[in-house]
Design an enzyme around this catalytic site. Structure first.
Site, short mmCIF file in Angstrom:
data_model
loop_
_atom_site.label_atom_id
_atom_site.label_comp_id
_atom_site.label_asym_id
_atom_site.label_seq_id
_atom_site.Cartn_x
_atom_site.Cartn_y
_atom_site.Cartn_z
N CYS A 111 90.40 45.25 35.10
CA CYS A 111 89.50 44.55 36.34
C CYS A 111 88.75 43.44 35.86
CB CYS A 111 88.67 45.67 37.08
SG CYS A 111 89.70 47.12 37.53
N HIS A 246 83.24 42.13 41.11
CA HIS A 246 84.36 42.70 41.19
C HIS A 246 84.36 43.85 42.12
CE1 HIS A 246 87.73 45.25 40.62
NE2 HIS A 246 87.25 46.39 39.78
N ASN A 276 89.81 48.42 45.88
CA ASN A 276 89.70 47.93 44.68
C ASN A 276 90.96 47.28 44.17
OD1 ASN A 276 89.66 47.39 41.87
ND2 ASN A 276 88.49 49.53 41.42
#
Ligand code: ACO
Length: 319
Positions: A111, A246, A276
């Site tokens: 990520c 993020h 996500n």
């Protein structure tokens, strides 16, 4: 010398999946997911692939910038979910958009991948090796998820975001870090061994995560890394116009905003609608706020990503 974002683009799969839809096949509810994560729905690929999403996001970024694909020097794709092991996604994007003079490669920092790729592009460009670059975060996380595990399948979404960069002299500072000692917090085995000399069969090929530990890690390291970056530059959170984090979880973002003592209104989000999307989440967010006209000349922007590895990064950029 450093970099400036000249164009941005996105691509997301057509199918939106709501929390209610997920609750038909795992024991969960819209209320539970919204309360613990802020997520209301996510887009899930039904045939769209990482290279296709990456290619479309790249094409949209070039259109936005009015840039000529044949003049692109470098393409970096951040991804951890490519369906195809070889060739890399960046080479497939090169072919798709006709960027035949570019050097192209992938980078996996989970990520945190997009910011690691952005920092890499900055180094090449700042050293004068290349004049421009396309940096893309692209994921089809839905291929790596155990759809009967309610602790992970509710979190992720698919998509790609891209930025087109050119050399500039505005400030761009970054910090990036890794902690391989924490490799068991978040991991995914994908392939069985096909060797003639060893048969290794993976019994669990899905994303496996210690959610509480990820929460603790993310809220601590993102706060510390942003504070370190701002301290090094003689700035405080009050000097920053926007924090692009993020998009893992709304509660993580809210906790970081409190710890930094920075108003939550400075933290735009898309996790509610997209879930996500791993390395795609920050470039998707940049594209959204740019298209909404919220990125204004001279603004100071902090970005921060964190992910499996563990990996984390923060950077400071002036628009
Ligand atoms: N629906 C309903 N109940 C659930 C669900 C679900 N989807 N998932 C877990 N539960 C249950 C658990 O089984 C547990 O039940 P029990 O008390 O009977 O045992 C209860 O809810 C509480 O579970 P916890 O794991 O304690 O829930 P928590 O408050 O920690 O929330 C979550 C879980 C949302 C995953 C949280 O830990 C979190 O946000 N962690 C961060 C993870 C993250 O953002 N990962 C992103 C991927 S990594 C990355 O991007 C870097």
């Amino acid at each position: 010398m450093s970099i400036r974002i000249m164009g941005t683009g996105s691509a997301i799969p057509n199918k939106a999946v709501t929390n209610d839809e997920l609750s038909r096949f795992v024991d969960t509810s819209d209320d539970w997911i919204k309360e613990r994560t802020g997520i209301e729905s996510r887009h899930i690929a039904t045939g769209e692939t990482v290279d296709e999403l990456a290619g479309n996001a790249a094409r949209n970024a070039l259109l936005d910038a009015g840039a000529d694909p044949s003049k692109i020097d470098m393409i970096i794709v951040a991804t951890c979910s490519a369906e195809q092991a070889l060739p890399c996604i960046a080479c497939q994007v090169q072919k798709y958009i006709g960027a035949y003079s570019a050097v192209a490669f992938d980078l996996n920092a989970a990520c945190a991948g997009f910011l690691f790729a952005l920092n890499t592009a900055d180094v090449y460009i700042s050293k004068g090796i290349y004049k421009n670059a396309l940096v893309i975060g692209a994921e089809v996380m839905s291929n790596m998820i155990n759809w009967s595990d309610r602790t992970t399948c509710i979190l992720f979404g698919d998509g790609a975001g891209a930025v087109y960069l050119e050399r500039d002299d505005r400030p761009f500072k970054f910090i990036q870090k890794s902690n391989g000692l924490k490799d068991d917090v978040l991991f995914c085995w994908q392939r069985d061994s096909m060797s003639a000399f060893y048969r290794g069969v993976q019994t669990y090929k899905y994303v496996s995560m210690d959610g509480k530990e990820v929460f603790r890690f993310a809220t601590r390291v993102v706060t510390d890394t942003i504070s370190e970056l701002l301290f090094d530059e003689g700035l405080s959170p009050d000097d920053i116009d926007m924090f692009l984090l993020h998009q893992a979880n709304l509660r993580i973002i809210e906790t970081i905003s409190k710890r930094l003592k920075a108003d939550i209104s400075k933290f735009p989000t898309n996790v509610e609608r997209l879930g996500n999307t791993s390395s795609a989440s920050i470039p998707l967010l940049i594209d959204e706020i740019r298209k909404e006209g919220r990125l204004k000349e001279g603004m100071k922007i902090v970005m921060s990503g964190f992910g499996a590895g563990l990996t984390y990064s923060a950077c400071l950029m002036e628009v």
